[in-house]
Design a protein around this motif. Structure first.
Motif, PDB file in Angstrom:
ATOM      1  N   ARG A  83       1.162   3.512  -7.751  1.00  0.00           N
ATOM      2  CA  ARG A  83       0.055   3.749  -8.674  1.00  0.00           C
ATOM      3  C   ARG A  83      -0.737   4.982  -8.307  1.00  0.00           C
ATOM      4  NH1 ARG A  83      -3.588  -1.111  -9.816  1.00  0.00           N
ATOM      5  NH2 ARG A  83      -4.495   0.394 -11.203  1.00  0.00           N
ATOM      6  N   VAL A  84      -1.330   5.550  -9.329  1.00  0.00           N
ATOM      7  CA  VAL A  84      -2.385   6.538  -9.186  1.00  0.00           C
ATOM      8  C   VAL A  84      -3.632   5.854  -9.737  1.00  0.00           C
ATOM      9  CG1 VAL A  84      -3.248   8.790  -9.925  1.00  0.00           C
ATOM     10  CG2 VAL A  84      -0.795   8.488  -9.456  1.00  0.00           C
ATOM     11  N   VAL A  85      -4.630   5.659  -8.884  1.00  0.00           N
ATOM     12  CA  VAL A  85      -5.833   4.920  -9.255  1.00  0.00           C
ATOM     13  C   VAL A  85      -6.999   5.892  -9.328  1.00  0.00           C
ATOM     14  CG1 VAL A  85      -7.401   3.043  -8.624  1.00  0.00           C
ATOM     15  CG2 VAL A  85      -4.947   2.858  -8.099  1.00  0.00           C
ATOM     16  N   ASP A  86      -7.615   5.991 -10.496  1.00  0.00           N
ATOM     17  CA  ASP A  86      -8.782   6.856 -10.682  1.00  0.00           C
ATOM     18  C   ASP A  86      -9.977   6.241  -9.956  1.00  0.00           C
ATOM     19  OD1 ASP A  86     -10.899   8.428 -11.575  1.00  0.00           O
ATOM     20  OD2 ASP A  86     -10.142   8.533 -13.628  1.00  0.00           O
ATOM     21  N   LEU A  87     -10.520   6.978  -8.996  1.00  0.00           N
ATOM     22  CA  LEU A  87     -11.650   6.508  -8.194  1.00  0.00           C
ATOM     23  C   LEU A  87     -12.986   7.046  -8.690  1.00  0.00           C
ATOM     24  CD1 LEU A  87     -10.138   7.072  -4.637  1.00  0.00           C
ATOM     25  CD2 LEU A  87     -10.213   4.935  -5.932  1.00  0.00           C
ATOM     26  N   THR A  88     -12.975   7.829  -9.759  1.00  0.00           N
ATOM     27  CA  THR A  88     -14.180   8.536 -10.188  1.00  0.00           C
ATOM     28  C   THR A  88     -15.328   7.579 -10.508  1.00  0.00           C
ATOM     29  OG1 THR A  88     -12.749  10.296 -11.028  1.00  0.00           O
ATOM     30  CG2 THR A  88     -15.046  10.349 -11.711  1.00  0.00           C
ATOM     31  N   SER A  89     -15.063   6.489 -11.193  1.00  0.00           N
ATOM     32  CA  SER A  89     -16.132   5.544 -11.549  1.00  0.00           C
ATOM     33  C   SER A  89     -16.737   4.875 -10.310  1.00  0.00           C
ATOM     34  CB  SER A  89     -15.610   4.512 -12.540  1.00  0.00           C
ATOM     35  OG  SER A  89     -16.628   3.613 -12.884  1.00  0.00           O
ATOM     36  N   PRO A  90     -15.908   4.329  -9.379  1.00  0.00           N
ATOM     37  CA  PRO A  90     -16.541   3.767  -8.170  1.00  0.00           C
ATOM     38  C   PRO A  90     -17.254   4.821  -7.331  1.00  0.00           C
ATOM     39  CG  PRO A  90     -14.145   3.381  -8.143  1.00  0.00           C
ATOM     40  CD  PRO A  90     -14.488   4.033  -9.436  1.00  0.00           C
TER      41      PRO A  90
ATOM     42  N   VAL B  13     -10.850  12.134  -9.224  1.00  0.00           N
ATOM     43  CA  VAL B  13     -10.466  11.883  -7.835  1.00  0.00           C
ATOM     44  C   VAL B  13      -9.642  10.601  -7.837  1.00  0.00           C
ATOM     45  CG1 VAL B  13     -11.264  11.467  -5.490  1.00  0.00           C
ATOM     46  CG2 VAL B  13     -12.578  12.983  -7.004  1.00  0.00           C
ATOM     47  N   CYS B  14      -8.426  10.677  -7.291  1.00  0.00           N
ATOM     48  CA  CYS B  14      -7.494   9.555  -7.398  1.00  0.00           C
ATOM     49  C   CYS B  14      -6.866   9.176  -6.067  1.00  0.00           C
ATOM     50  CB  CYS B  14      -6.358   9.910  -8.359  1.00  0.00           C
ATOM     51  SG  CYS B  14      -6.918  10.259 -10.021  1.00  0.00           S
ATOM     52  N   LEU B  15      -6.639   7.881  -5.904  1.00  0.00           N
ATOM     53  CA  LEU B  15      -5.818   7.352  -4.829  1.00  0.00           C
ATOM     54  C   LEU B  15      -4.369   7.393  -5.304  1.00  0.00           C
ATOM     55  CD1 LEU B  15      -5.378   5.652  -2.180  1.00  0.00           C
ATOM     56  CD2 LEU B  15      -5.677   3.638  -3.635  1.00  0.00           C
ATOM     57  N   VAL B  16      -3.493   7.949  -4.485  1.00  0.00           N
ATOM     58  CA  VAL B  16      -2.058   7.972  -4.796  1.00  0.00           C
ATOM     59  C   VAL B  16      -1.380   7.067  -3.773  1.00  0.00           C
ATOM     60  CG1 VAL B  16       0.008   9.392  -5.033  1.00  0.00           C
ATOM     61  CG2 VAL B  16      -2.237  10.327  -5.669  1.00  0.00           C
ATOM     62  N   ASP B  17      -0.745   6.006  -4.283  1.00  0.00           N
ATOM     63  CA  ASP B  17      -0.160   5.000  -3.404  1.00  0.00           C
ATOM     64  C   ASP B  17       1.248   4.663  -3.892  1.00  0.00           C
ATOM     65  OD1 ASP B  17       0.349   3.002  -1.603  1.00  0.00           O
ATOM     66  OD2 ASP B  17      -1.178   1.628  -2.365  1.00  0.00           O
ATOM     67  N   THR B  18       2.249   5.000  -3.092  1.00  0.00           N
ATOM     68  CA  THR B  18       3.638   4.678  -3.433  1.00  0.00           C
ATOM     69  C   THR B  18       4.165   3.495  -2.629  1.00  0.00           C
ATOM     70  OG1 THR B  18       4.483   6.271  -1.814  1.00  0.00           O
ATOM     71  CG2 THR B  18       4.177   7.060  -4.082  1.00  0.00           C
ATOM     72  N   ASN B  19       3.336   2.944  -1.757  1.00  0.00           N
ATOM     73  CA  ASN B  19       3.756   1.859  -0.869  1.00  0.00           C
ATOM     74  C   ASN B  19       3.598   0.513  -1.566  1.00  0.00           C
ATOM     75  OD1 ASN B  19       4.188   0.019   1.163  1.00  0.00           O
ATOM     76  ND2 ASN B  19       2.759   0.933   2.595  1.00  0.00           N
ATOM     77  N   VAL B  20       4.704  -0.063  -2.015  1.00  0.00           N
ATOM     78  CA  VAL B  20       4.651  -1.339  -2.740  1.00  0.00           C
ATOM     79  C   VAL B  20       4.456  -2.533  -1.807  1.00  0.00           C
ATOM     80  CG1 VAL B  20       6.029  -0.424  -4.633  1.00  0.00           C
ATOM     81  CG2 VAL B  20       7.176  -1.618  -2.760  1.00  0.00           C
ATOM     82  N   ASP B  21       4.525  -2.302  -0.493  1.00  0.00           N
ATOM     83  CA  ASP B  21       4.358  -3.387   0.467  1.00  0.00           C
ATOM     84  C   ASP B  21       2.892  -3.747   0.715  1.00  0.00           C
ATOM     85  OD1 ASP B  21       7.108  -3.517   0.795  1.00  0.00           O
ATOM     86  OD2 ASP B  21       7.112  -2.151   2.497  1.00  0.00           O
ATOM     87  N   ASN B  22       1.972  -2.870   0.356  1.00  0.00           N
ATOM     88  CA  ASN B  22       0.534  -3.113   0.555  1.00  0.00           C
ATOM     89  C   ASN B  22      -0.170  -3.071  -0.794  1.00  0.00           C
ATOM     90  OD1 ASN B  22       0.713  -3.295   3.348  1.00  0.00           O
ATOM     91  ND2 ASN B  22       0.514  -1.100   3.614  1.00  0.00           N
ATOM     92  N   SER B  23      -0.748  -4.188  -1.196  1.00  0.00           N
ATOM     93  CA  SER B  23      -1.388  -4.240  -2.509  1.00  0.00           C
ATOM     94  C   SER B  23      -2.896  -4.020  -2.462  1.00  0.00           C
ATOM     95  CB  SER B  23      -1.092  -5.582  -3.182  1.00  0.00           C
ATOM     96  OG  SER B  23      -1.617  -6.636  -2.410  1.00  0.00           O
ATOM     97  N   VAL B  24      -3.450  -3.857  -1.258  1.00  0.00           N
ATOM     98  CA  VAL B  24      -4.879  -3.611  -1.109  1.00  0.00           C
ATOM     99  C   VAL B  24      -5.074  -2.402  -0.206  1.00  0.00           C
ATOM    100  CG1 VAL B  24      -7.090  -4.556  -0.336  1.00  0.00           C
ATOM    101  CG2 VAL B  24      -5.391  -6.064  -1.386  1.00  0.00           C
TER     102      VAL B  24
END
Length: 136
Positions: A15-22, A115-126
């Motif tokens: 996922r690419v998670v948009d962090l701008t709102s938080p 500003v986004c978190l880029v996470d390709t690791n499917v083993d960690n969901s948090v």
């Protein structure tokens, strides 16, 4: 300096998670003003990017990373899901931190930037993300 650790749930998928709102919420709590925001992800398999989201760029980024870092058996780092070694190479391409100017309590981003978190690791969901605001 004002600092806070936020938790992001990625759902165990790339996922690419948009962090701008938080981040905006964090800056409101930090009292506004001018300064510099540092965004840091303390994980060996995730990064922080400033990109456009919502128009396909986030999906394009994940597709490019799949082309550049395929999830196959070429990686020496072999624990976790098949191809997980590529996740440990990701931070060399998408760094684990970025700094963004803050003016009047608002991120000084361009019109289409997030500003986004880029996470390709499917083993960690948090994931944890450290936000640190150094007020000028």
């Amino acid at each position: 300096m004002h600092s806070e650790l936020i938790e992001i749930r990625t759902g165990g998928e790339e996922r690419v998670v948009d962090l701008t709102s938080p981040i905006d919420d964090f800056l409101r709590g930090a009292g506004g003003g001018d300064g510099l925001l540092n965004v840091w992800v303390p994980h060996a398999t995730a990064g922080i990017a400033v990109i456009e989201t919502g128009a396909g760029s986030d999906t394009d980024l994940l597709a490019a990373l799949k082309d550049l870092l395929p999830a196959d058996d070429r990686w020496r780092h072999r624990h976790g899901s098949p191809g997980h070694g590529r996740d440990h190479v990701l931070p060399a391409f998408i760094p684990p931190s970025t700094s963004v100017p803050v003016l009047g309590g608002k991120l000084a981003l361009g019109t289409w930037q997030s500003v986004c978190l880029v996470d390709t690791n499917v083993d960690n969901s948090v994931r944890s993300v450290r936000l640190s605001f150094l007020q000028g």
